[in-house]
Design an enzyme around this catalytic site. Structure first.
Site, PDB file in Angstrom:
ATOM      1  N   LEU A  60       0.779  -1.292   0.171  1.00  0.00           N
ATOM      2  CA  LEU A  60       0.130  -0.062   0.101  1.00  0.00           C
ATOM      3  C   LEU A  60       0.978   1.080   0.141  1.00  0.00           C
ATOM      4  O   LEU A  60       1.649   1.315   0.818  1.00  0.00           O
ATOM      5  CB  LEU A  60      -0.974   0.005   1.030  1.00  0.00           C
ATOM      6  CG  LEU A  60      -1.937  -1.240   1.555  1.00  0.00           C
ATOM      7  CD1 LEU A  60      -2.722  -1.147   2.391  1.00  0.00           C
ATOM      8  CD2 LEU A  60      -2.499  -1.601   0.169  1.00  0.00           C
ATOM      9  N   ALA A  83      -0.564   4.399  -1.479  1.00  0.00           N
ATOM     10  CA  ALA A  83      -1.337   5.480  -1.738  1.00  0.00           C
ATOM     11  C   ALA A  83      -1.442   6.887  -0.980  1.00  0.00           C
ATOM     12  O   ALA A  83      -1.902   8.021  -1.338  1.00  0.00           O
ATOM     13  CB  ALA A  83      -2.883   5.046  -2.122  1.00  0.00           C
ATOM     14  N   ARG A 114       2.377  15.028   5.997  1.00  0.00           N
ATOM     15  CA  ARG A 114       3.527  15.697   7.114  1.00  0.00           C
ATOM     16  C   ARG A 114       4.861  15.483   6.732  1.00  0.00           C
ATOM     17  O   ARG A 114       5.706  16.169   7.303  1.00  0.00           O
ATOM     18  CB  ARG A 114       3.241  14.587   8.237  1.00  0.00           C
ATOM     19  CG  ARG A 114       1.982  15.142   9.108  1.00  0.00           C
ATOM     20  CD  ARG A 114       1.806  14.027  10.125  1.00  0.00           C
ATOM     21  NE  ARG A 114       1.238  12.720   9.639  1.00  0.00           N
ATOM     22  CZ  ARG A 114       1.194  11.602  10.448  1.00  0.00           C
ATOM     23  NH1 ARG A 114       1.636  11.661  11.537  1.00  0.00           N
ATOM     24  NH2 ARG A 114       0.687  10.518   9.907  1.00  0.00           N
ATOM     25  N   GLY A 121      -2.755   0.760  16.219  1.00  0.00           N
ATOM     26  CA  GLY A 121      -3.512  -0.026  16.258  1.00  0.00           C
ATOM     27  C   GLY A 121      -3.101  -0.871  17.536  1.00  0.00           C
ATOM     28  O   GLY A 121      -2.009  -1.454  17.598  1.00  0.00           O
ATOM     29  N   ARG A 149      34.256   8.942  -7.576  1.00  0.00           N
ATOM     30  CA  ARG A 149      32.911   9.247  -8.012  1.00  0.00           C
ATOM     31  C   ARG A 149      32.501   8.002  -9.100  1.00  0.00           C
ATOM     32  O   ARG A 149      33.439   7.309  -9.300  1.00  0.00           O
ATOM     33  CB  ARG A 149      32.799  10.460  -8.816  1.00  0.00           C
ATOM     34  CG  ARG A 149      33.041  11.638  -7.961  1.00  0.00           C
ATOM     35  CD  ARG A 149      33.053  13.130  -8.436  1.00  0.00           C
ATOM     36  NE  ARG A 149      32.194  13.124  -9.488  1.00  0.00           N
ATOM     37  CZ  ARG A 149      32.288  14.094 -10.468  1.00  0.00           C
ATOM     38  NH1 ARG A 149      33.514  14.722 -10.766  1.00  0.00           N
ATOM     39  NH2 ARG A 149      31.462  14.058 -11.280  1.00  0.00           N
ATOM     40  N   TYR A 187      37.410  18.618 -19.818  1.00  0.00           N
ATOM     41  CA  TYR A 187      36.146  19.055 -20.471  1.00  0.00           C
ATOM     42  C   TYR A 187      36.449  20.524 -20.907  1.00  0.00           C
ATOM     43  O   TYR A 187      37.102  21.245 -20.313  1.00  0.00           O
ATOM     44  CB  TYR A 187      35.234  19.286 -19.084  1.00  0.00           C
ATOM     45  CG  TYR A 187      33.921  19.850 -19.211  1.00  0.00           C
ATOM     46  CD1 TYR A 187      32.850  19.211 -20.375  1.00  0.00           C
ATOM     47  CD2 TYR A 187      33.294  20.802 -18.565  1.00  0.00           C
ATOM     48  CE1 TYR A 187      31.736  19.803 -20.553  1.00  0.00           C
ATOM     49  CE2 TYR A 187      32.251  21.311 -18.626  1.00  0.00           C
ATOM     50  CZ  TYR A 187      31.345  20.869 -19.718  1.00  0.00           C
ATOM     51  OH  TYR A 187      29.914  21.093 -19.876  1.00  0.00           O
TER      52      TYR A 187
END
Ligand code: UD1
Ligand code: MG
Length: 450
Positions: free
Chosen positions: A11, A13, A18, A144, A319, A373
């Protein structure tokens, strides 16, 4: 492990209000993997043959994350959030396929282990129609409560619907429940929403089953595995528990952690036997460190492979695509990205080695930079074996330096260097005898004039 067919329904959904986040709650990460990813992995680890995930509207990103780990999973959308039983029934067609066991997991309860899920499965296999994973806590607020009569589990009472006596119960529902496939839908279809929240509670299945004379069992679980994440503080707490678990596992597997509480793992960090990890090291995703290597203090690694006996750090950064050879040394303030460093090669100080290949036993001097680069493309630097690159050299890619070649300190290398050659690419040094003394005297005289 139970050999019977098993469907697991996750579940996910919930909106996760919060979390105060732009991204769905279950995509927040623990150890570099989304929470729903953890749950899917646990489900697969516990032998789920079929996986169903219930998401909310507009949660395509959650479905995508699930499919990456479990391409065969079915995704169901719960348009209106009407409670956990309602959410499970979104996957009705999956349940109707007839699996012998069905487990319901929560996407925001990421630390549950395959072993614990297997205990729930074994309880079903031993004859339970409904099995609830419970845990004991001194702080039951919000959960619960599991109401028992002797050994029998007779009901689960949600906090909002509980009497003061029931609220005093410290045996709680983790949210994870197992059902015998054959009786599950009849129980779920009997659940109503006459409660404080007006929701269809999955937990009501327990009372209905008990009243119908079915077998209902509670499985005693570990509270640290079933912590649910509703806000960022609980996310941080889950991360803490995850890290503790990974540190214990590393120690048990023969890794030395000098200060375990300062070392951070990703879900897939793999450390070989006799690896030593000094304090304050962070492993991002995708790191493999082979036997006997040493990761010195304050290093950060991700997407990297470190071969046997290599030494990394202190203060090194590896990296993605860094492959460090056997017995190689990568020292302080050296960054390696997408580069293969040969066996026994050394880059001990202040370097950037990116998009490169460095041959065995080559020495890379302090301050050497691969200029990979140009603002548009990335280019490769290839350095042979047994070469020596003098300090503070700039290697302007694409460029090749042959085996055994020598690059003079401070060179800017723009052209290939043949094997065994010397390249010196810097301005010629000029000497002017007495110049400095004359300069000092002139300055002093000017100062005296005011
Ligand atoms: C639930 C349990 C409670 C248990 C607690 C453990 C019920 C009725 N209560 O309460 O007994 O102690 O978890 O954390 O099951 N969800 C949906 N659709 C919905 C409602 C919920 O997908 O319509 C999903 C949520 O995204 C979440 C999970 O179900 O992953 C639990 O929902 P949540 O609202 O957090 O239930 P709790 O009140 O915490
Ligand atoms: Mg909850």
């Amino acid at each position: 492990m139970s050999a019977r067919s098993c469907l697991m329904i996750v579940l996910a959904a919930g909106e996760g209000t919060r979390m105060r986040s732009e991204i769905p709650k279950v995509l927040h990460e623990i150890g570099g993997r989304s929470m729903v990813g953890h749950v899917v992995a646990a489900a697969r680890g516990a032998g789920a043959d079929q996986l169903a995930v219930v998401v909310g509207p507009g949660m395509g990103a959650v479905a995508e994350a699930v499919r990456k780990l479990a391409p065969g999973a079915s995704i169901f959308t719960q348009v209106e959030r009407r409670g956990t039983a309602h959410a499970v029934l979104m996957a009705r067609t999956a349940i109707e396929q007839g699996a012998a066991e069905v487990l319901v997991l929560f996407g925001d309860t990421p630390l549950v282990t395959p072993e614990t899920l297997d205990r729930v499965r074994c309880t079903l296999e031993a004859g339970a129609d409904v099995a609830v994973l419970g845990f004991r806590t001194e702080r039951p607020t919000g959960y619960g409560r599991l109401l028992t009569e002797g050994e029998r589990l007779v009901a689960i009472r949600e906090e909002k619907d509980a009497t003061p006596a029931e609220r005093a119960v410290t045996f709680c529902n983790s949210g994870i429940m197992g059902f015998r496939g054959a009786t599950m839908l009849a129980l779920l279809d009997a659940i109503g929403n006459a409660n404080a929240k007006g929701e269809f509670y999955l937990t009501d299945a327990v009372e209905i089953a008990a009243r119908r004379g079915l077998t209902v069992a509670a499985v005693d679980g570990d509270g640290r595995e079933v912590l649910g994440v509703n806000d960022r503080a609980q996310l941080a707490e889950c991360e803490r528990l995850f890290q503790e678990r990974r540190r214990r596992a590393a120690l048990a597997a023969g890794v030395t952690l000098i200060a375990p509480e300062t070392v951070f793992f990703a879900i897939d960090t793999a450390l070989g036997r006799d690896v030593v990890v000094e304090p304050n090291v962070v492993f991002g995703p995708g790191v493999v460190v082979e036997a006997g290597a040493r990761i010195r203090a304050f290093s950060h690694l991700e997407g990297a492979r470190v071969a046997e006996g290599a030494i990394i750090g202190p203060y090194a950064r590896l990296r993605p695509g860094a492959e460090i050879g056997r017995e190689a040394h990568i020292g302080n303030f050296v960054e390696v990205k997408n580069a293969v460093i040969g066996d026994g090669a050394k880059a001990n100080h202040l370097s950037y080695i990116g998009d490169a290949r460095v041959g065995a036993k080559t020495n890379i001097g302090a301050g050497t930079i691969t200029c990979n680069y140009d603002g548009y493309g990335k280019y490769k630097t290839e350095i042979g074996a047994g070469a020596f690159v003098g300090s503070n050299s700039s290697l302007v890619a694409p460029v090749r330096i042959g085996d055994g070649a020598y690059v003079g300190s401070g060179s800017v290398v723009t052209h290939d260097v043949p094997a065994d050659a010397l390249a010196v690419g810097r301005g010629r040094q000029e000497i002017r005898e007495g110049w400095a003394r004359a300069f000092r005297e002139r300055m002093k005289a000017e100062k005296a004039k005011g």
